[in-house]
Design an enzyme around this catalytic site. Sequence first.
Site, mmCIF file in Angstrom:
data_model
loop_
_atom_site.group_PDB
_atom_site.id
_atom_site.type_symbol
_atom_site.label_atom_id
_atom_site.label_comp_id
_atom_site.label_asym_id
_atom_site.label_seq_id
_atom_site.Cartn_x
_atom_site.Cartn_y
_atom_site.Cartn_z
ATOM 1 N N LYS A 232 43.623 27.527 41.764
ATOM 2 C CA LYS A 232 43.157 27.388 40.384
ATOM 3 C C LYS A 232 43.195 25.917 40.030
ATOM 4 O O LYS A 232 44.001 25.157 40.574
ATOM 5 C CB LYS A 232 44.065 28.161 39.427
ATOM 6 C CG LYS A 232 43.381 28.554 38.142
ATOM 7 C CD LYS A 232 42.579 29.832 38.317
ATOM 8 C CE LYS A 232 41.705 30.134 37.133
ATOM 9 N NZ LYS A 232 41.144 31.499 37.236
ATOM 10 N N ASP B 111 35.835 29.247 34.790
ATOM 11 C CA ASP B 111 36.858 30.017 34.083
ATOM 12 C C ASP B 111 36.637 29.674 32.604
ATOM 13 O O ASP B 111 35.540 29.219 32.245
ATOM 14 C CB ASP B 111 38.270 29.625 34.584
ATOM 15 C CG ASP B 111 39.359 30.599 34.144
ATOM 16 O OD1 ASP B 111 39.532 31.624 34.808
ATOM 17 O OD2 ASP B 111 40.033 30.347 33.125
HETATM 18 O O1 2IT Z 1 39.956 34.276 37.197
HETATM 19 C C1 2IT Z 1 39.023 34.367 38.021
HETATM 20 O O2 2IT Z 1 39.015 35.220 38.910
HETATM 21 C C2 2IT Z 1 37.915 33.424 37.890
HETATM 22 N N1 2IT Z 1 37.937 32.604 36.992
HETATM 23 C C3 2IT Z 1 36.794 33.436 38.893
HETATM 24 C C4 2IT Z 1 37.192 32.718 40.134
HETATM 25 C C5 2IT Z 1 36.092 32.546 41.146
HETATM 26 O O3 2IT Z 1 36.361 31.825 42.119
HETATM 27 O O4 2IT Z 1 35.016 33.109 41.008
#
Ligand code: 2IT
Length: 444
Positions: free
Chosen positions: A124, A164
């Site tokens: 993240k 996100d």
């Molecule tokens: O919380 C999540 O799963 C997302 N923000 C998407 C993450 C992604 O790599 O598609």
Amino acid sequence: MNIKNLMSMLEARHPGEHEYFQAVGEVLISIEDVYNEHPEFEKAQIIERIVEPDRIYTFKVPWVDDNGQIHVNLGYRIQFNNAIGPYKGGIRFSPHVTLSTLKFLGFEQTFKNALTTLPMGGAKGGSDFDPTGKSPNEIMRFCQAFMLELWRFIGPEIDIPAGDIGVGAREIGYMYGMNRKLTHENTGVFTGKSIEYGGSLIRPEATGYGAFYFISQMLKNIGTDVKGKTVAVSGFGNVAWGAVLKATEMGAKVITISGPDGYVLDRDGVSGEKIDYMLELRASNNNVVKPYAEKYGVPFIAGKKPWEVKVDIAMPCATQNELNGDDAQQLKDNGVLCVAEVSNMGCTPEAIDLFIDNKILYGPGKAVNAGGVATSGLEMTQNAMHLNWSAEEVDTKLKQIMVNIHEQCVKYGTREDGYINYMKGANVASFLKVAKAMVAQGVV
Ligand code: 2IT
């Protein structure tokens, strides 16, 4: 495993990181039994290793606004665990972002990605940059400044970011463009891209679609279905939009959406062009939903959350801890049937306990919202093959993945009295996968 000792050790090491402790605590409680049945996990110190991210990058992001004023934000990328595949997870731009926020999200992502059945590790990233009220040029310059640091740490087989909160296709485009310029490569290193340069059909809708597919499985399992059910949605961004689209298409009626300013109560249902209008609200960068109430002549309840409205299904789609114990009590008193977290860690531990104690269907974010990252995985597959699938092809795969996640939750979460503890099911299924991969690969 001694959960108390483990949590004290973490709290001493990382003072004040409450969201991270909350996410870790929930998983440890769920997996305690299964962990103790596997001495090889203890021998390999899997818990001690799995709760710490592999590495954390922190960087300064200086940028210049439209008036020539210089600002300094903080940027982060947390590469949490890549035992089952390259690091994968979104980027959040919000003034509420701290290291603790991104650590909880990276930890959750590791398990969520394991549930998708696709080979993706957890990561993240983000910044405390606040997009509210920024001009399109300011957004572009910030994204470019952020990428001047981030590009060194990512790659299509290393770490693949996505969106996100505060990061959608527009921001992904600016970051992707800067990455392409710096690396001289066009490798699809982000997901959530626009369709013209390697994006996947259905990715924008996927988190919300997947969530509603999951809910329909939960209801099917207790012998009912989503048709005619009333739904409270919080938030009004990309995730809420996809959820409203699919809920409406499948015959349910969404009667609320919300923002930081309050919630809109639309008893006729958020449908048709009103759903498209949600996209306009998001694109305006003002972070309010009141204009919806004014445009469509429906009540706006300032400063409140939608959980006070009587509904069959509650879908928190905004942010972490947006539904607390009091909200849960109110939903229960109003006879709620199902609460499905579409936001990550949308419910507080008190709310979750109340739902489970009262045998209310409760779906945790890492299962319910996994359709988003799963479709990111499908975007990576298409990029690697240098081709594009049709919307039907992607949607069919997404549906199958959500059915599969539901089955994993049932397998590991069904109690003796027949109630399904989806939180436990999701945590155990995903933990087993990551832990086994870690044991197989030795101490690294
Ligand atoms: O919380 C999540 O799963 C997302 N923000 C998407 C993450 C992604 O790599 O598609």
